[in-house]
Scaffold this motif. Structure first.
Motif, PDB file in Angstrom:
ATOM      1  N   VAL A   1       0.847  -1.180  -0.040  1.00  0.00           N
ATOM      2  CA  VAL A   1      -0.008  -0.091  -0.031  1.00  0.00           C
ATOM      3  C   VAL A   1       0.902   1.357   0.128  1.00  0.00           C
ATOM      4  N   GLN A   2       2.033   1.222   0.671  1.00  0.00           N
ATOM      5  CA  GLN A   2       3.116   2.263   0.829  1.00  0.00           C
ATOM      6  C   GLN A   2       3.340   2.503  -0.567  1.00  0.00           C
ATOM      7  N   GLY A   3       3.506   1.568  -1.549  1.00  0.00           N
ATOM      8  CA  GLY A   3       4.213   1.753  -2.829  1.00  0.00           C
ATOM      9  C   GLY A   3       2.997   2.443  -3.767  1.00  0.00           C
ATOM     10  N   GLN A   4       1.751   1.947  -3.414  1.00  0.00           N
ATOM     11  CA  GLN A   4       0.546   2.501  -4.131  1.00  0.00           C
ATOM     12  C   GLN A   4       0.391   3.844  -3.973  1.00  0.00           C
ATOM     13  N   TYR A   5       0.614   4.353  -2.709  1.00  0.00           N
ATOM     14  CA  TYR A   5       0.555   5.453  -2.371  1.00  0.00           C
ATOM     15  C   TYR A   5       1.710   6.522  -3.000  1.00  0.00           C
ATOM     16  N   LEU A   6       2.877   6.080  -3.038  1.00  0.00           N
ATOM     17  CA  LEU A   6       3.859   6.914  -3.866  1.00  0.00           C
ATOM     18  C   LEU A   6       3.493   6.747  -5.340  1.00  0.00           C
ATOM     19  N   GLU A   7       2.913   5.957  -5.652  1.00  0.00           N
ATOM     20  CA  GLU A   7       2.685   5.833  -7.149  1.00  0.00           C
ATOM     21  C   GLU A   7       1.644   6.781  -7.470  1.00  0.00           C
ATOM     22  N   ALA A   8       0.555   6.689  -6.683  1.00  0.00           N
ATOM     23  CA  ALA A   8      -0.730   7.814  -6.746  1.00  0.00           C
ATOM     24  C   ALA A   8      -0.059   9.275  -6.630  1.00  0.00           C
ATOM     25  N   ARG A   9       0.805   9.439  -5.618  1.00  0.00           N
ATOM     26  CA  ARG A   9       1.276  10.862  -5.405  1.00  0.00           C
ATOM     27  C   ARG A   9       1.959  11.399  -6.555  1.00  0.00           C
TER      28      ARG A   9
ATOM     29  N   GLN B 218      -6.336   9.996  -2.259  1.00  0.00           N
ATOM     30  CA  GLN B 218      -7.189   9.588  -1.207  1.00  0.00           C
ATOM     31  C   GLN B 218      -7.414   8.106  -0.992  1.00  0.00           C
ATOM     32  N   ILE B 219      -7.441   7.392  -2.146  1.00  0.00           N
ATOM     33  CA  ILE B 219      -7.552   5.926  -2.229  1.00  0.00           C
ATOM     34  C   ILE B 219      -6.481   5.295  -1.469  1.00  0.00           C
ATOM     35  N   ALA B 220      -5.375   5.927  -1.764  1.00  0.00           N
ATOM     36  CA  ALA B 220      -4.190   5.186  -1.356  1.00  0.00           C
ATOM     37  C   ALA B 220      -4.180   5.266   0.307  1.00  0.00           C
ATOM     38  N   LYS B 221      -4.784   6.420   0.844  1.00  0.00           N
ATOM     39  CA  LYS B 221      -4.734   6.592   2.103  1.00  0.00           C
ATOM     40  C   LYS B 221      -5.861   5.813   2.652  1.00  0.00           C
TER      41      LYS B 221
ATOM     42  N   ASN C  65     -14.027   2.181  -3.431  1.00  0.00           N
ATOM     43  CA  ASN C  65     -14.816   2.049  -4.709  1.00  0.00           C
ATOM     44  C   ASN C  65     -15.575   3.070  -5.222  1.00  0.00           C
ATOM     45  N   LYS C  66     -15.986   4.120  -4.349  1.00  0.00           N
ATOM     46  CA  LYS C  66     -16.714   5.352  -4.395  1.00  0.00           C
ATOM     47  C   LYS C  66     -15.796   6.178  -5.153  1.00  0.00           C
ATOM     48  N   LYS C  67     -14.541   6.484  -4.726  1.00  0.00           N
ATOM     49  CA  LYS C  67     -13.514   7.143  -5.324  1.00  0.00           C
ATOM     50  C   LYS C  67     -13.234   6.834  -6.603  1.00  0.00           C
TER      51      LYS C  67
END
Length: 447
Positions: free
Chosen positions: A50-58, A126-129, A275-277
């Motif tokens: 998830v940390q990697g997904q957050y960095l990817e999204a940011r 926000q999804i990553a959070k 899923n809403k986001k």
């Protein structure tokens, strides 16, 4: 010969010394499972994902800077053929013109900064959070599962060991009774029929003892697997089967506690938010995007393979703003929005189903605790009474009042009473630990 015997003895001794012995209590077994169980360790790694997904999204909000360099060797230069007609003479002259150099070099930087992407970056962040909360709850759920698994494996091993001791003692009692009957038979005070029944009774206790020993061994093997211990590890179980404290069984309060604490329900709620986001991200496919770009490039052309003549390099630099509006995408965006809405609606249904399932799990766990508690209470002093009955039957038989059948019946009743008590106490402890998991509480030997 003596040398090889001595060497063999040393190897056996070394193996015995290397075998580790672990003394376990319930609390220590639970602690070791949390530290060493592979399933729980794998669940903890999900947070790194998830940390990697957050960095990817940011990363979508930051500028992108790239450097490109290249070399081009031209074997045959591009040739252009053109004709020129002299108007005064009418003669046409054909000429050939070649373009390019044998060796071409290029190097440059490109910068792109997204200015507006229809809220996709903010939604992805926000999804990553939400993903962090989802991963945390997943770790909690995995912890509850492995703790419950380890506690139950420990209780199973303890109960199997206690049952093994009961059947060993039952075999010893049968052998002792057979010895008494044999002595009386030799003295003419017991019939051959009684002697034969005593022998059969003693033989019949051996299969049960063997099965109990095998069950105890398998229970320890499974406990080693749960605790990720080497198979050669010797385990000493420090605790014995005993009655555990039973909590107050207020069903409504326990259900409310479960709905507040269960990590699986928290995970489901985070998935609904994700899923809403995702719907808003897909809706962004209908909106324009704006970006700022800039590039700087150096080009050089030389007749020979060399990069040392820097004076031949030329530089170009440009800055621009791009504006892109999706007009028609073949209904791709509409399809993605429809899929995202289905995912969101499914997550809502799954959340509702999980809510009902958790309520059912709590009711089931409470029912099992009540049942096990009633079994323990019903047994009461059964073991002491069965032991007293067996002692009385022995005295009656030795005094010529009772029969061998009474002794054997009393022995079977004593063994069964002991096994029933062990099973009831084991089931009560397991039911309480399952109830603890059902309401989402952290493990505690005292509830």
């Amino acid at each position: 010969m003596k040398f090889w015997m001595g060497l063999g003895a040393l190897l056996i001794l070394a193996g015995a010394v290397s075998a580790e012995t672990v003394v376990l209590t319930r609390a220590k077994a639970v602690s070791m499972a949390v530290e060493q169980n592979e399933s729980y360790q794998a669940a903890q790694m999900e947070k790194d994902r998830v940390q990697g997904q957050y960095l990817e999204a940011r990363a979508g909000a930051f500028p992108r800077l790239t450097f490109d360099a290249g070399y081009l060797r031209t074997i045959d230069k591009q040739t252009t053929v053109f004709s020129v007609t002299d108007e005064s003479t009418g003669e046409t002259t054909t000429s050939r013109l070649q373009f390019g150099e044998p060796h071409s070099y290029s190097a440059g930087f490109t910068l792109y900064q997204p200015l507006y992407v229809a809220g996709k970056v903010g939604a992805a962040i926000q999804i990553a959070k939400y993903g962090f909360s989802y991963a945390d709850e997943g770790i909690r759920a995995a912890r509850h599962d492995v703790v419950t698994l380890a506690d139950r494996a420990y209780l199973d091993a303890v109960a199997a060991r206690e049952a093994q001791l009961v059947f060993i003692e039952a075999e010893q009692l049968a052998d002792s009774n057979m010895a008494v009957v044999e002595q009386l038979f030799k003295q003419g005070q017991a019939s051959e029929y009684d002697f034969l029944r005593a022998q059969v009774q003693a033989a019949n206790t051996r299969p049960a003892r063997i099965a109990a020993e095998n069950g105890a061994r398998l229970a320890l093997d499974y406990l080693r697997v749960v605790l990720a211990l080497p198979k050669e590890t010797d385990i000493t179980l420090e605790e014995s089967v005993a009655q555990v404290a039973v909590p107050e069984l207020n069903l409504d309060a326990l259900i409310d506690e479960a709905l507040q604490n269960r990590p699986e329900l928290r995970q489901s709620e985070q998935m609904m938010k994700i899923n809403k986001k995702l719907i808003s991200i897909e809706k962004g496919g209908h909106k324009p995007t704006i970006g700022l770009s800039s590039s700087m490039q150096w080009d050089g052309y030389y007749p020979k393979f060399s990069s040392t003549r820097l004076k031949g390099w030329t530089r170009s630099w440009n800055v621009g703003v791009s504006f892109s509006v999706p007009i028609f995408t073949g209904f791709e965006t509409k399809g993605k929005i429809q899929q995202a809405r289905v995912d969101y609606n499914q997550s809502r249904l799954q959340n509702s189903q999980l809510n009902r399932q958790i309520r059912l799990e709590v009711r089931d766990a409470v029912g099992k605790v009540k049942e096990a508690k009633q079994r323990v209470e019903a047994l009461g002093e059964t073991v002491d009474q069965a032991k007293r009955g067996y002692d009385i039957s022995q005295v009656r038989y030795q005094n010529g009042i009772g029969t061998q059948l009474e002794v054997q019946d009393a022995q079977v009743a004593l063994t069964q009473a002991r096994v029933n008590k062990i099973n009831a106490l084991h089931d009560l402890a397991v039911a309480v630990t399952e109830l603890r998991r059902a309401v989402g509480r952290e493990w505690d030997a005292k509830w």
